[in-house]
Each structure stands twice: as C-alpha cells, then as structure tokens.
Write a protein that holds these residues in place. Structure first.
Motif, PDB file in Angstrom:
ATOM      1  N   GLN A  83       8.067  -3.051 -14.127  1.00  0.00           N
ATOM      2  CA  GLN A  83       6.852  -3.773 -13.703  1.00  0.00           C
ATOM      3  C   GLN A  83       7.147  -5.027 -12.862  1.00  0.00           C
ATOM      4  O   GLN A  83       6.469  -5.220 -12.122  1.00  0.00           O
ATOM      5  N   ASP A  84       8.201  -5.359 -13.465  1.00  0.00           N
ATOM      6  CA  ASP A  84       8.711  -6.679 -12.915  1.00  0.00           C
ATOM      7  C   ASP A  84       9.494  -6.502 -11.297  1.00  0.00           C
ATOM      8  O   ASP A  84       9.389  -7.400 -10.534  1.00  0.00           O
ATOM      9  N   GLN A  85      10.112  -5.454 -11.257  1.00  0.00           N
ATOM     10  CA  GLN A  85      11.023  -5.240 -10.145  1.00  0.00           C
ATOM     11  C   GLN A  85      10.607  -4.122  -9.381  1.00  0.00           C
ATOM     12  O   GLN A  85      10.661  -4.123  -8.101  1.00  0.00           O
ATOM     13  N   VAL A  86      10.689  -2.990  -9.779  1.00  0.00           N
ATOM     14  CA  VAL A  86      10.875  -1.484  -9.114  1.00  0.00           C
ATOM     15  C   VAL A  86       9.313  -1.535  -8.430  1.00  0.00           C
ATOM     16  O   VAL A  86       9.155  -1.297  -7.240  1.00  0.00           O
ATOM     17  N   LEU A  91       5.825  -1.243  -3.703  1.00  0.00           N
ATOM     18  CA  LEU A  91       4.427  -1.719  -2.899  1.00  0.00           C
ATOM     19  C   LEU A  91       4.914  -2.492  -1.875  1.00  0.00           C
ATOM     20  O   LEU A  91       3.924  -2.224  -0.596  1.00  0.00           O
ATOM     21  N   LYS A  92       5.725  -3.355  -1.727  1.00  0.00           N
ATOM     22  CA  LYS A  92       6.118  -4.117  -0.593  1.00  0.00           C
ATOM     23  C   LYS A  92       6.692  -3.298   0.500  1.00  0.00           C
ATOM     24  O   LYS A  92       6.289  -3.683   1.565  1.00  0.00           O
ATOM     25  N   GLY A  96       1.642   2.185   2.231  1.00  0.00           N
ATOM     26  CA  GLY A  96       0.758   3.298   2.424  1.00  0.00           C
ATOM     27  C   GLY A  96       0.860   4.029   0.901  1.00  0.00           C
ATOM     28  O   GLY A  96       1.348   3.512   0.064  1.00  0.00           O
ATOM     29  N   PRO A  97       0.228   5.209   1.010  1.00  0.00           N
ATOM     30  CA  PRO A  97       0.172   6.149  -0.335  1.00  0.00           C
ATOM     31  C   PRO A  97       1.648   5.894  -0.772  1.00  0.00           C
ATOM     32  O   PRO A  97       2.647   6.427  -0.111  1.00  0.00           O
ATOM     33  N   MET A  98       1.661   5.857  -2.296  1.00  0.00           N
ATOM     34  CA  MET A  98       2.923   6.239  -3.004  1.00  0.00           C
ATOM     35  C   MET A  98       2.894   7.366  -3.628  1.00  0.00           C
ATOM     36  O   MET A  98       1.855   7.794  -4.407  1.00  0.00           O
ATOM     37  N   ARG A  99       4.079   8.094  -3.622  1.00  0.00           N
ATOM     38  CA  ARG A  99       4.114   9.487  -4.449  1.00  0.00           C
ATOM     39  C   ARG A  99       5.089   9.401  -5.474  1.00  0.00           C
ATOM     40  O   ARG A  99       6.233   8.817  -5.119  1.00  0.00           O
ATOM     41  N   VAL A 100       4.892   9.801  -6.683  1.00  0.00           N
ATOM     42  CA  VAL A 100       5.691   9.493  -7.877  1.00  0.00           C
ATOM     43  C   VAL A 100       5.917  10.963  -8.462  1.00  0.00           C
ATOM     44  O   VAL A 100       5.158  11.700  -8.579  1.00  0.00           O
ATOM     45  N   TRP A 101       7.225  11.623  -8.882  1.00  0.00           N
ATOM     46  CA  TRP A 101       7.498  12.652  -9.531  1.00  0.00           C
ATOM     47  C   TRP A 101       8.034  12.462 -10.996  1.00  0.00           C
ATOM     48  O   TRP A 101       8.962  11.834 -10.841  1.00  0.00           O
ATOM     49  N   ALA A 115       1.097   5.711 -15.515  1.00  0.00           N
ATOM     50  CA  ALA A 115      -0.255   5.622 -15.134  1.00  0.00           C
ATOM     51  C   ALA A 115      -0.726   4.402 -15.810  1.00  0.00           C
ATOM     52  O   ALA A 115      -1.503   3.674 -14.990  1.00  0.00           O
ATOM     53  N   ILE A 116      -0.565   4.139 -16.822  1.00  0.00           N
ATOM     54  CA  ILE A 116      -1.147   3.145 -17.743  1.00  0.00           C
ATOM     55  C   ILE A 116      -0.331   1.724 -16.969  1.00  0.00           C
ATOM     56  O   ILE A 116      -1.144   0.700 -16.922  1.00  0.00           O
ATOM     57  N   LEU A 117       0.705   1.889 -16.880  1.00  0.00           N
ATOM     58  CA  LEU A 117       1.483   0.853 -16.276  1.00  0.00           C
ATOM     59  C   LEU A 117       0.986   0.343 -14.797  1.00  0.00           C
ATOM     60  O   LEU A 117       0.522  -0.853 -14.309  1.00  0.00           O
ATOM     61  N   LEU A 118       0.667   1.326 -13.976  1.00  0.00           N
ATOM     62  CA  LEU A 118       0.022   1.115 -12.558  1.00  0.00           C
ATOM     63  C   LEU A 118      -1.345   0.584 -12.757  1.00  0.00           C
ATOM     64  O   LEU A 118      -1.888  -0.184 -11.951  1.00  0.00           O
ATOM     65  N   ALA A 119      -2.315   0.941 -13.933  1.00  0.00           N
ATOM     66  CA  ALA A 119      -3.592   0.424 -14.180  1.00  0.00           C
ATOM     67  C   ALA A 119      -3.630  -0.865 -14.546  1.00  0.00           C
ATOM     68  O   ALA A 119      -4.392  -1.850 -14.063  1.00  0.00           O
ATOM     69  N   VAL A 120      -2.455  -1.316 -15.578  1.00  0.00           N
ATOM     70  CA  VAL A 120      -2.317  -2.790 -15.893  1.00  0.00           C
ATOM     71  C   VAL A 120      -2.039  -3.494 -14.873  1.00  0.00           C
ATOM     72  O   VAL A 120      -2.389  -4.766 -14.533  1.00  0.00           O
ATOM     73  N   MET A 121      -1.319  -3.084 -13.748  1.00  0.00           N
ATOM     74  CA  MET A 121      -0.953  -3.818 -12.635  1.00  0.00           C
ATOM     75  C   MET A 121      -1.780  -3.814 -11.509  1.00  0.00           C
ATOM     76  O   MET A 121      -1.843  -4.522 -10.535  1.00  0.00           O
ATOM     77  N   SER A 122      -3.124  -3.196 -11.502  1.00  0.00           N
ATOM     78  CA  SER A 122      -4.280  -3.043 -10.699  1.00  0.00           C
ATOM     79  C   SER A 122      -3.482  -2.384  -9.197  1.00  0.00           C
ATOM     80  O   SER A 122      -3.804  -3.087  -8.041  1.00  0.00           O
ATOM     81  N   VAL A 123      -2.381  -1.631  -9.371  1.00  0.00           N
ATOM     82  CA  VAL A 123      -2.023  -1.007  -8.216  1.00  0.00           C
ATOM     83  C   VAL A 123      -3.238  -0.199  -7.676  1.00  0.00           C
ATOM     84  O   VAL A 123      -3.763   0.322  -8.134  1.00  0.00           O
ATOM     85  N   PRO A 124      -3.294  -0.227  -6.299  1.00  0.00           N
ATOM     86  CA  PRO A 124      -4.202   0.215  -5.358  1.00  0.00           C
ATOM     87  C   PRO A 124      -4.208   2.094  -5.795  1.00  0.00           C
ATOM     88  O   PRO A 124      -3.141   2.502  -6.109  1.00  0.00           O
ATOM     89  N   PRO A 125      -5.317   2.489  -5.618  1.00  0.00           N
ATOM     90  CA  PRO A 125      -5.595   4.133  -6.390  1.00  0.00           C
ATOM     91  C   PRO A 125      -4.608   5.000  -5.286  1.00  0.00           C
ATOM     92  O   PRO A 125      -4.486   5.975  -5.849  1.00  0.00           O
ATOM     93  N   GLN A 126      -4.300   4.619  -4.405  1.00  0.00           N
ATOM     94  CA  GLN A 126      -3.413   5.538  -3.421  1.00  0.00           C
ATOM     95  C   GLN A 126      -2.122   5.903  -3.966  1.00  0.00           C
ATOM     96  O   GLN A 126      -1.331   5.700  -3.256  1.00  0.00           O
TER      97      GLN A 126
END
Length: 211
Positions: A83-86, A91-92, A96-101, A115-126
């Motif tokens: 959450q703090d670093q990676v 995102l910086k 563009g779209p970010m892909r995670v496996w 997925a929960i962490l991304l929602a908490v951080m309000s990461v764009p949906p792409q």
C-alpha cells in the motif's frame, strides 16, 4: 495412516521437501491413504510401484500434495508495504492499464486481499487481476467468495464490514458483490507456459514456495 518415514519416501518420489510439509503432513497423509484405499493399494511400496509406471495415477496423486492453507492479508507487513510503496510506484510508472497475476492463488484469499487493497486506495478501475491455480476445487471456492471466519482473522473490522457479508451467524463471510475490482479466475499449472503477459505485478507467495 502413513508413518513419517513412509511419508518421507512419498515426498522423495515427487521431489518435495520434508521441511515444507512437516507442519501440514497430517492432512496430506490422510489424503494419500484415502487414495490408496480407493484404488485398493495395500501398502506404500505397492503404491510407489504403481506411481512409477502410471503417469495418470501420478498426476491424480499429486493432487493430494496440494496445500491451500491461506488467509486474507496474510503477512500483514507485506500488505502495508504494498500500500505504501509498491502500488503507488506502479501507478506512477505505468499510468495505463495495470495487469496483476496471482499465481497459485489457492482459494483466492490473496487475490481478494489485493482487490480489497486497490478498492481502499481508490485505484482507477483499469486494473486486471488474473488469479490461477491448478486445483479446480480451490478455484470453485474462490469464485464463490465464501470463507470461514478463521480466514478473516487479520482483516480489520472496518474492512470486514465494508467488503464482507456475514453468513450462518458469522461463522462464514462472503465477499460483497461489486465491492472489489473484478478478478478473472483460471485453472493453470505453474509448470506449464505462463498466461500471456506482460504483467506489472506477480504474486508468487508462501504456498508455492513452501510446498
């Protein structure tokens, strides 16, 4: 029940480490013994002979070695670092779209944690999350999104209330529909070719590296 000495022979046959299985051996030994009873194999020596000549049985038997122990936000320090670093760095550097496996996702706790962490951080949906495992029963549970209370012991109460719905009087919890980014589930053996990339982030966590 197999003795520890017999279990070590079994692990040697499949080139698996005793150190990884030592703490979880009881359940694994039960599954092996159950399989031997199903096919009428009288002892381990006979079963090892069968495994040596039957690739089909060896593949079926390897299912007994799959360990899907996990929980949400396992190793909390790692998720704080994510959450703090990676994720901010990704995102910086990749606007563009970010892909995670999530490779070897077991029952899906790791993929849902992300997925929960991304929602908490309000990461764009792409963001595309691919979660794979070779065990179809594990994937079936992951798709259902229903977990025992023990799997959520590291989930803070505010996140539990936001992203989970209590079932059976709080003995189980289900992921709230639409509360997290979509996860794509796929059956995949890590020894095969990887899914088409590129990926900006790959999870290869404790279960695979240990067992």
């Amino acid at each position: 029940m197999l003795s520890d000495a017999e279990f070590r022979q079994f692990l040697t046959f499949f080139n698996r480490p005793w150190s990884g299985f030592r703490k979880v051996r009881k359940g694994v030994k039960k599954r092996i013994r159950r399989r031997m009873v199903e096919i009428g194999c009288p002892n381990l020596a006979a079963y090892l002979k069968l495994l040596a000549v039957s690739s089909e049985e060896a593949q079926l038997c390897e299912q007994c070695l799959l360990v899907s122990i996990s929980r949400f936000f396992r190793d909390r320090q790692l998720w704080c670092y994510m959450q703090d670093q990676v994720i901010p760095r990704l995102l910086k550097n990749h606007p563009g779209p970010m892909r995670v496996w999530s490779a070897g996702c077991a029952r899906g706790e790791e993929a849902y944690s992300l997925a929960i962490l991304l929602a908490v951080m309000s990461v764009p949906p792409q963001v595309e999350i691919l979660a794979t495992d070779r065990h179809p029963e594990c994937l079936k549970q992951a798709v259902s999104g229903v977990y025992n209370r023990s799997s959520l012991k590291e989930v803070p109460e505010d996140l539990k209330n936001r992203f989970f719905k209590a079932l059976r009087g709080g003995r189980q919890y289900a992921i709230r529909a639409g509360s997290v980014p979509v996860i794509h589930w796929q059956e995949h053996n890590l020894l095969a070719l990887p899914p088409p990339g590129p990926f900006h982030l790959i999870f290869l966590r404790n279960n695979l590296l240990t067992y």
